[in-house]
Design a protein around this motif. Structure first.
Motif, PDB file in Angstrom:
ATOM      1  N   ALA A  47       5.356   5.303  -5.022  1.00 44.50           N
ATOM      2  CA  ALA A  47       4.958   5.253  -6.387  1.00 44.50           C
ATOM      3  C   ALA A  47       4.719   6.649  -7.602  1.00 44.50           C
ATOM      4  N   THR A  48       3.121   6.411  -7.136  1.00 38.73           N
ATOM      5  CA  THR A  48       2.178   7.419  -7.491  1.00 38.73           C
ATOM      6  C   THR A  48       2.027   9.145  -6.774  1.00 38.73           C
ATOM      7  N   VAL A  76       0.675  -1.321   0.154  1.00 40.92           N
ATOM      8  CA  VAL A  76      -0.209   0.059   0.340  1.00 40.92           C
ATOM      9  C   VAL A  76       0.621   1.187  -0.064  1.00 40.92           C
ATOM     10  N   PHE A  77       1.762   1.241   0.911  1.00 42.35           N
ATOM     11  CA  PHE A  77       2.751   2.318   1.405  1.00 42.35           C
ATOM     12  C   PHE A  77       3.915   3.318  -0.045  1.00 42.35           C
ATOM     13  N   GLY A  78       4.013   1.622  -0.907  1.00 44.03           N
ATOM     14  CA  GLY A  78       5.265   1.691  -2.166  1.00 44.03           C
ATOM     15  C   GLY A  78       4.243   1.906  -3.188  1.00 44.03           C
ATOM     16  N   ILE A  98      -4.685   2.186  -5.238  1.00 43.63           N
ATOM     17  CA  ILE A  98      -4.857   1.317  -5.601  1.00 43.63           C
ATOM     18  C   ILE A  98      -3.922  -0.470  -5.195  1.00 43.63           C
ATOM     19  N   GLY A  99      -3.423  -0.188  -4.259  1.00 43.70           N
ATOM     20  CA  GLY A  99      -2.187  -0.888  -3.191  1.00 43.70           C
ATOM     21  C   GLY A  99      -3.521  -1.178  -2.115  1.00 43.70           C
ATOM     22  N   GLY A 100      -4.344  -0.659  -1.487  1.00 42.20           N
ATOM     23  CA  GLY A 100      -5.460  -1.481  -1.075  1.00 42.20           C
ATOM     24  C   GLY A 100      -6.943  -1.844  -1.761  1.00 42.20           C
TER      25      GLY A 100
END
Length: 112
Positions: A81-82, A75-77, A94-96
């Motif tokens: 990135a975004t 999630v935090f990556g 998106i990560g979630g």
């Protein structure tokens, strides 16, 4: 006496059937080291007392903790990135979503 047909797949008079493996090992490195081959003798039975039930609980707690850490990294990556494009919250979403899909896949595969 009848002549033997050469296309007859039956075993020869010496008792050997058709050869299924090459007569010589192939040149080059071996695919499986000798230590990895399965031995003919089975392993000896496990001796000693069974593990305590608390070890299973501890193992599951550790698995949950490590899963939470991996999901947090995802999630935090994605957020980081975004963030380079100025849309950090889209990365969190998106990560979630990716983590939710992984959980659904794990639950579905566990039922089979």
């Amino acid at each position: 006496m009848a002549a033997r047909r050469t296309d007859d797949p039956s075993p020869s008079s010496s008792g050997e059937g058709p050869r299924r493996t090459p007569p010589n090992p192939p040149a080059g490195p071996r695919r499986t080291p000798p230590s990895r081959k399965r031995s003919a003798a089975p392993l000896p039975p496990r001796t000693g007392p069974p593990p305590p039930p608390s070890s299973r609980v501890a193992q599951r707690v550790l698995a949950v903790f490590m899963t939470v850490l991996v999901f947090g990294l995802v999630v935090f990556g994605m957020g980081a990135a975004t963030a380079t494009f100025g849309e950090r919250w889209w990365g969190y979403a998106i990560g979630g979503l990716f983590c939710v899909l992984m959980v659904i896949g794990a639950v579905r595969s566990g039922r089979k």
